[in-house]
Design a protein around this motif. Sequence first.
Motif, short mmCIF file in Angstrom:
data_model
loop_
_atom_site.label_atom_id
_atom_site.label_comp_id
_atom_site.label_asym_id
_atom_site.label_seq_id
_atom_site.Cartn_x
_atom_site.Cartn_y
_atom_site.Cartn_z
N VAL A 196 -25.60 20.42 -15.47
CA VAL A 196 -24.50 21.12 -14.83
C VAL A 196 -23.56 20.09 -14.19
CG1 VAL A 196 -23.85 22.78 -13.03
CG2 VAL A 196 -25.87 23.21 -14.44
N GLN A 197 -24.13 19.13 -13.50
CA GLN A 197 -23.32 18.09 -12.85
C GLN A 197 -22.46 17.32 -13.86
OE1 GLN A 197 -25.46 15.51 -9.93
NE2 GLN A 197 -27.18 16.82 -10.51
N LYS A 198 -23.03 17.00 -15.00
CA LYS A 198 -22.28 16.26 -16.02
C LYS A 198 -21.08 17.05 -16.50
CE LYS A 198 -26.08 13.41 -17.64
NZ LYS A 198 -27.03 13.12 -18.70
N GLU A 199 -21.26 18.34 -16.71
CA GLU A 199 -20.15 19.18 -17.14
C GLU A 199 -19.10 19.30 -16.03
OE1 GLU A 199 -19.54 20.15 -20.20
OE2 GLU A 199 -21.45 19.37 -20.91
N PHE B 50 -15.21 24.56 -18.77
CA PHE B 50 -15.72 25.59 -17.88
C PHE B 50 -16.72 26.48 -18.62
CE2 PHE B 50 -15.17 29.72 -15.54
CZ PHE B 50 -15.85 29.31 -14.40
N ARG B 51 -16.46 26.76 -19.89
CA ARG B 51 -17.42 27.52 -20.69
C ARG B 51 -18.77 26.80 -20.73
NH1 ARG B 51 -13.59 27.71 -25.10
NH2 ARG B 51 -11.97 29.12 -24.43
N GLN B 52 -18.71 25.48 -20.88
CA GLN B 52 -19.93 24.67 -20.92
C GLN B 52 -20.63 24.67 -19.57
OE1 GLN B 52 -20.70 24.36 -24.38
NE2 GLN B 52 -21.81 22.74 -23.33
N VAL B 53 -19.86 24.58 -18.50
CA VAL B 53 -20.44 24.62 -17.15
C VAL B 53 -21.22 25.92 -16.99
CG1 VAL B 53 -19.89 24.86 -14.69
CG2 VAL B 53 -18.71 23.13 -16.04
N LYS B 54 -20.59 27.04 -17.34
CA LYS B 54 -21.26 28.34 -17.20
C LYS B 54 -22.50 28.43 -18.09
CE LYS B 54 -17.83 31.17 -17.91
NZ LYS B 54 -16.98 32.37 -17.95
N GLN B 55 -22.40 27.87 -19.28
CA GLN B 55 -23.54 27.92 -20.21
C GLN B 55 -24.72 27.11 -19.65
OE1 GLN B 55 -22.57 27.08 -24.32
NE2 GLN B 55 -24.65 26.38 -24.73
N GLU B 56 -24.44 25.90 -19.18
CA GLU B 56 -25.52 25.07 -18.61
C GLU B 56 -26.11 25.71 -17.35
OE1 GLU B 56 -27.04 22.71 -19.99
OE2 GLU B 56 -25.64 22.09 -21.55
N HIS B 57 -25.24 26.30 -16.55
CA HIS B 57 -25.65 26.99 -15.32
C HIS B 57 -26.60 28.14 -15.67
CE1 HIS B 57 -24.72 29.94 -12.01
NE2 HIS B 57 -24.85 28.86 -11.27
N ALA B 58 -26.24 28.95 -16.64
CA ALA B 58 -27.06 30.10 -17.05
C ALA B 58 -28.36 29.64 -17.71
CB ALA B 58 -26.27 30.99 -18.00
N SER B 59 -28.28 28.63 -18.54
CA SER B 59 -29.47 28.13 -19.23
C SER B 59 -30.49 27.59 -18.23
CB SER B 59 -29.05 27.03 -20.21
OG SER B 59 -30.17 26.51 -20.88
N LEU B 60 -30.01 26.83 -17.26
CA LEU B 60 -30.92 26.30 -16.24
C LEU B 60 -31.53 27.43 -15.42
CD1 LEU B 60 -32.22 23.92 -14.79
CD2 LEU B 60 -30.21 23.84 -13.29
N LYS B 61 -30.74 28.44 -15.12
CA LYS B 61 -31.27 29.57 -14.34
C LYS B 61 -32.45 30.21 -15.06
CE LYS B 61 -30.01 33.83 -12.01
NZ LYS B 61 -29.00 34.83 -11.73
N THR B 62 -32.30 30.45 -16.34
CA THR B 62 -33.37 31.05 -17.13
C THR B 62 -34.61 30.16 -17.13
OG1 THR B 62 -31.78 32.18 -18.54
CG2 THR B 62 -33.99 31.88 -19.44
N LYS B 63 -34.41 28.88 -17.33
CA LYS B 63 -35.54 27.94 -17.37
C LYS B 63 -36.24 27.85 -16.02
CE LYS B 63 -33.68 25.29 -21.21
NZ LYS B 63 -34.70 25.68 -22.18
N LEU B 64 -35.47 27.84 -14.94
CA LEU B 64 -36.08 27.78 -13.62
C LEU B 64 -36.79 29.08 -13.26
CD1 LEU B 64 -33.45 25.74 -11.58
CD2 LEU B 64 -35.75 25.02 -12.25
N GLU B 65 -36.23 30.21 -13.68
CA GLU B 65 -36.92 31.49 -13.45
C GLU B 65 -38.29 31.47 -14.13
OE1 GLU B 65 -34.01 34.27 -14.91
OE2 GLU B 65 -33.05 34.46 -12.93
N ASP B 66 -38.34 30.95 -15.36
CA ASP B 66 -39.62 30.85 -16.07
C ASP B 66 -40.58 29.91 -15.34
OD1 ASP B 66 -38.61 32.56 -18.00
OD2 ASP B 66 -38.20 30.97 -19.46
N TYR B 67 -40.04 28.80 -14.87
CA TYR B 67 -40.85 27.81 -14.15
C TYR B 67 -41.44 28.41 -12.87
CZ TYR B 67 -42.07 23.55 -11.61
OH TYR B 67 -42.74 22.59 -10.90
N PHE B 68 -40.62 29.09 -12.09
CA PHE B 68 -41.10 29.68 -10.83
C PHE B 68 -42.06 30.84 -11.09
CE2 PHE B 68 -37.00 27.90 -9.05
CZ PHE B 68 -37.63 26.82 -8.44
N LYS B 69 -41.82 31.58 -12.16
CA LYS B 69 -42.73 32.66 -12.52
C LYS B 69 -44.11 32.09 -12.84
CE LYS B 69 -43.21 36.46 -15.83
NZ LYS B 69 -42.60 37.09 -17.01
#
Length: 149
Positions: free
Chosen positions: A92-95, A115-134
């Motif tokens: 996200v930071q890189k974008e 900005f499309r890439q920022v949102k995509q990376e933001h959403a992708s990380l959210k999904t991955k972190l949700e899985d990690y915390f679950k």
Amino acid sequence: MDKNHLQHQLDMKRSLLDQGYLDEQFIQLEELEDDDNPNFVEEMVTTFYANSARLLQNIEQALGSRPIDFTKLDNYMHQFKGSSSSIGATRVQKECTLFMEYCEAANAEGCIRTFRQVKQEHASLKTKLEDYFKLARQGGPSAGGQAGR
């Protein structure tokens, strides 16, 4: 927590680090977890996503206004990048950095595309972190930040 579960959690974290989704900051946050605050990182990430939604909305509105105020856009993205940095969201930071370069060049098309890439990376990380915390929650108490020490 059983050994296989812990190993799966460690593998998932290693994968997020290896793929560049997260950096050392995330690990440092996990090291702050203890018995008094066992969900510290998850709470930080939840707060980040709650606050970042407002910033993303502000950026989207600023991109839609004419003429585009690149200084305002840069300020919003600077805030977003700082928030991303606080949880170790590397991709996200890189974008964000690229977006800010387009702001400096007053390149509207570059900003919109990035900005499309920022949102995509933001959403992708959210999904991955949700899985990690679950996965961490399934492991029971001390499954979160205690893993990998």
